[in-house]
Motif scaffolding. Structure first.
Motif, short mmCIF file in Angstrom:
data_model
loop_
_atom_site.label_atom_id
_atom_site.label_comp_id
_atom_site.label_asym_id
_atom_site.label_seq_id
_atom_site.Cartn_x
_atom_site.Cartn_y
_atom_site.Cartn_z
N LEU A 45 11.76 14.45 33.89
CA LEU A 45 12.14 15.85 34.11
C LEU A 45 10.99 16.59 34.81
O LEU A 45 9.82 16.27 34.62
CB LEU A 45 12.48 16.55 32.80
N ASP A 46 11.35 17.58 35.62
CA ASP A 46 10.34 18.33 36.37
C ASP A 46 10.80 19.78 36.54
O ASP A 46 10.96 20.26 37.66
CB ASP A 46 10.11 17.65 37.73
N GLN A 47 11.07 20.43 35.42
CA GLN A 47 11.51 21.83 35.48
C GLN A 47 11.31 22.45 34.10
O GLN A 47 11.37 21.76 33.08
CB GLN A 47 12.99 21.89 35.90
N ASN A 48 11.10 23.74 34.07
CA ASN A 48 10.91 24.45 32.81
C ASN A 48 12.26 24.68 32.12
O ASN A 48 12.81 25.77 32.15
CB ASN A 48 10.19 25.78 33.08
N ILE A 49 12.80 23.61 31.55
CA ILE A 49 14.07 23.69 30.84
C ILE A 49 13.88 23.18 29.42
O ILE A 49 12.89 22.52 29.13
CB ILE A 49 15.17 22.85 31.55
N SER A 50 14.82 23.53 28.54
CA SER A 50 14.74 22.96 27.19
C SER A 50 15.90 22.00 26.98
O SER A 50 17.03 22.28 27.39
CB SER A 50 14.72 24.06 26.13
N VAL A 51 15.60 20.85 26.39
CA VAL A 51 16.62 19.83 26.16
C VAL A 51 16.60 19.46 24.68
O VAL A 51 15.56 19.02 24.16
CB VAL A 51 16.35 18.57 27.02
N ASP A 52 17.71 19.67 24.00
CA ASP A 52 17.83 19.30 22.58
C ASP A 52 18.69 18.05 22.46
O ASP A 52 19.87 18.09 22.79
CB ASP A 52 18.45 20.44 21.78
N ILE A 53 18.10 16.98 21.97
CA ILE A 53 18.83 15.72 21.83
C ILE A 53 19.20 15.57 20.36
O ILE A 53 18.32 15.44 19.50
CB ILE A 53 17.97 14.54 22.33
N LYS A 54 20.50 15.56 20.07
CA LYS A 54 20.97 15.64 18.69
C LYS A 54 21.22 14.25 18.10
O LYS A 54 22.37 13.84 17.91
CB LYS A 54 22.24 16.51 18.62
N GLY A 55 20.15 13.54 17.85
CA GLY A 55 20.29 12.23 17.22
C GLY A 55 19.17 11.31 17.65
O GLY A 55 18.30 11.69 18.43
N PRO A 56 19.16 10.06 17.13
CA PRO A 56 18.08 9.12 17.42
C PRO A 56 18.13 8.60 18.86
O PRO A 56 19.21 8.39 19.41
CB PRO A 56 18.32 7.96 16.45
N THR A 57 16.96 8.40 19.44
CA THR A 57 16.88 7.92 20.82
C THR A 57 16.23 6.54 20.87
O THR A 57 15.51 6.15 19.95
CB THR A 57 16.05 8.88 21.69
#
Lengths: 227, 301
Positions: A45-57
């Motif tokens: 990623l290369d931007q000021n964004i927020s990413v919420d990942i809802k579970g195990p990765t």
């Protein structure tokens, strides 16, 4: 907020959509559902964004991250935030081995435990672990700081360069050329700031500092017989 | 690479679903091991004094009925059998030594994949999905099961070289990693009377455990000794008649994740393989520690 469900779309689709934000940011908040341990989620990623990942990765989640704020609401597989450049990655659960490997900048917070080789060859990232870290953590750490609120496994900071290590609990053993060092005012300040940034409520004076003895920087002719 | 998976049921009510629960776990590890796959399932026990053999012949039309008839007349022992693809499971009312000697003498072209009171081993070259289909894994019942998807490194892609490996009664092992001292150790174990079928490094690990157990070690002691004697990278999952164990080498490069609920204990190389298990959202999930032995055993025997 944009929501992507990984049982309906592929990781490649997700990552492409997130990469497109680097060119023109149209959506600041992203939510990823049902990651189910897949690899390479939200990489590059290369931007000021927020990413919420809802579970195990799975492996390498948020690898190579720049500017973005990624939160994993679950456990993370190997190499979370590996080679991160800037931004924040937060793991609400545990992280598997090599968390924050070779990362150059940004902040990695692990709210559970981190397994072996946490911060291996770190090059400027700050890592705060609320739990324990496994063996060989911070191996060849070059810059940045590793904060461990629990215990550290065997061979902490082996072949260390200039990473600052702070551990509150027990250190099972120190690696080659890693020693305990005096906790001066400037270190209390640095640690206070790191804990504040990570949102971790701990007393900085309860930690011990470890760093490089700087005996392995240059080849010593006296050691020739060892080879 | 390679993928390993294991499922041990704590709740016996789930035994009829063991294969159905396990099939997606095995298939989820296809990316880690697409060249061959296999599994060892425990259940459908024969009585004390009887023995169950898993036998394989390369020809799917091999005349198992003739072999069974011969066993019945020559050994003067009761024989029950069923066929599953190229494999047949024989249940014989005799000792393991007599049964194995009979097969080797009468049908030397038949390979013995496993011997025990509970274990059955099924393995083939090919994609895990196809192998699960071939053997109708989803209909299988049992108490515990361990499986392997292989990406070959140390020896050839053959049915014989695929996992699980069994070198002793009801014991089997699957391995992710590679052993560096397997040649020397194989020679030492041969002198101790352990028989090997392949040049595979993982078979040596299985043989080593068999030898330790023969020496009177408990499973826990055998695994503790293996940390001293095996050199290399490994994550092992081991099945015994009543038990299930997981062990990683002290460096712990090879991945492993475990999950436990009131109903089961599951192990996999990657979390991806656990996502289809019931109640996984609320399971206790952890990464097994290096050089630490995890054992679950039933106390019914």
């Amino acid at each position: 907020m944009k929501t992507i469900n990984l049982t309906e779309q592929s990781v490649r689709d997700l990552n492409q959509a997130l990469h497109d934000q680097a060119i023109e940011c149209t959506e600041r908040e992203w939510e990823v559902l049902e990651p189910k341990g897949q690899h390479n989620i939200a990489c590059g990623l290369d931007q000021n964004i927020s990413v919420d990942i809802k579970g195990p990765t799975g492996y390498y989640c948020a690898g190579m991250n720049k500017k973005a704020h990624v939160t994993i609401h679950g456990n993370a597989g190997q190499g979370v935030a590996e080679n991160m450049m800037s931004g924040t990655v937060r793991v609400k659960g545990d992280a598997s081995q090599a968390a924050g490997a070779t990362a150059h900048g940004g902040l990695l917070v692990i709210e559970g435990n981190a397994a072996a080789r946490c911060g291996i060859s770190m090059k400027g990232v700050d890592i705060v672990v609320k739990g324990n870290v496994g063996h060989m953590s911070c191996f060849m750490g070059q810059a940045g700081a590793l904060v461990v609120c629990g215990d550290a496994g065997d061979a902490l900071g082996d072949s260390l360069y200039e990473t600052h290590i702070y551990v509150k609990g027990e250190v099972k053993s120190l690696g080659a050329d890693c020693i305990q060092k005096e906790m001066r005012e400037e270190h209390i300040e640095e640690l206070t700031e790191l804990l504040n940034r990570a949102g971790v409520d701990e007393d900085p004076t309860a930690f011990k500092r470890y760093g490089s003895a700087r005996q392995l920087y240059n080849f010593k002719v006296d050691n020739t017989s060892a080879y | 690479m390679c993928g390993i998976v294991g499922l041990y049921l704590k709740n016996r009510a789930l035994e009829s679903q063991l294969g159905a629960l396990f099939e997606p776990m095995l298939i989820a590890m296809t990316d880690r091991g697409p060249d061959s796959a296999g599994f060892a399932i425990y259940g459908d026990e024969v009585a004390d004094g009887s023995i169950k053999l898993t036998l394989r012949h390369a020809d799917e039309n091999y005349d198992w009925a003739a072999l069974a008839e011969k066993a019945q007349s020559e050994l003067n022992a009761g024989v029950e059998w069923f066929k599953n693809s190229k494999v047949a499971v024989f249940k014989l009312q005799t000792s393991a030594a007599i049964a194995e000697a009979f097969v080797k003498a009468t049908a030397p072209e038949v390979l013995i994949l496993s011997a025990g009171q509970s274990i059955e081993i099924l393995k083939e070259v090919g994609l895990p999905e196809n192998i699960a289909d071939t053997f109708n894994l989803k209909e299988m019942k049992g108490s515990h099961i361990i499986g392997h998807t292989r990406m070959a490194t140390e020896s050839a892609v053959t049915m014989e070289g695929s996992h699980p490996f069994s070198t002793g009664m009801d014991l089997c092992l699957v391995h992710n990693g590679s052993l560096s001292n397997h040649n020397r150790l194989r020679e030492e174990l041969k002198r101790e009377g352990i028989v090997f079928e392949t040049e595979n490094d993982s078979e040596v690990a299985a043989g080593y455990l068999t030898w330790r157990l023969q020496q009177g070690d408990s499973l826990n002691e055998a695994l503790t000794n293996s940390l001293k004697d095996l050199d290399g990278f490994f994550t092992f999952t081991i099945g015994t008649r009543d038990g299930f164990a997981v062990l990683r080498d002290p460096i712990a490069c090879k991945p492993a994740v475990m999950a436990e609920t009131d109903d089961y204990v599951a192990m996999a190389s990657e979390y991806q393989a656990l996502t289809t298990l019931p109640g996984i959202e609320n399971a206790r999930i952890w990464e097994p520690e290096p050089a630490t032995i995890y054992v679950w055993e039933r106390s019914s025997h």
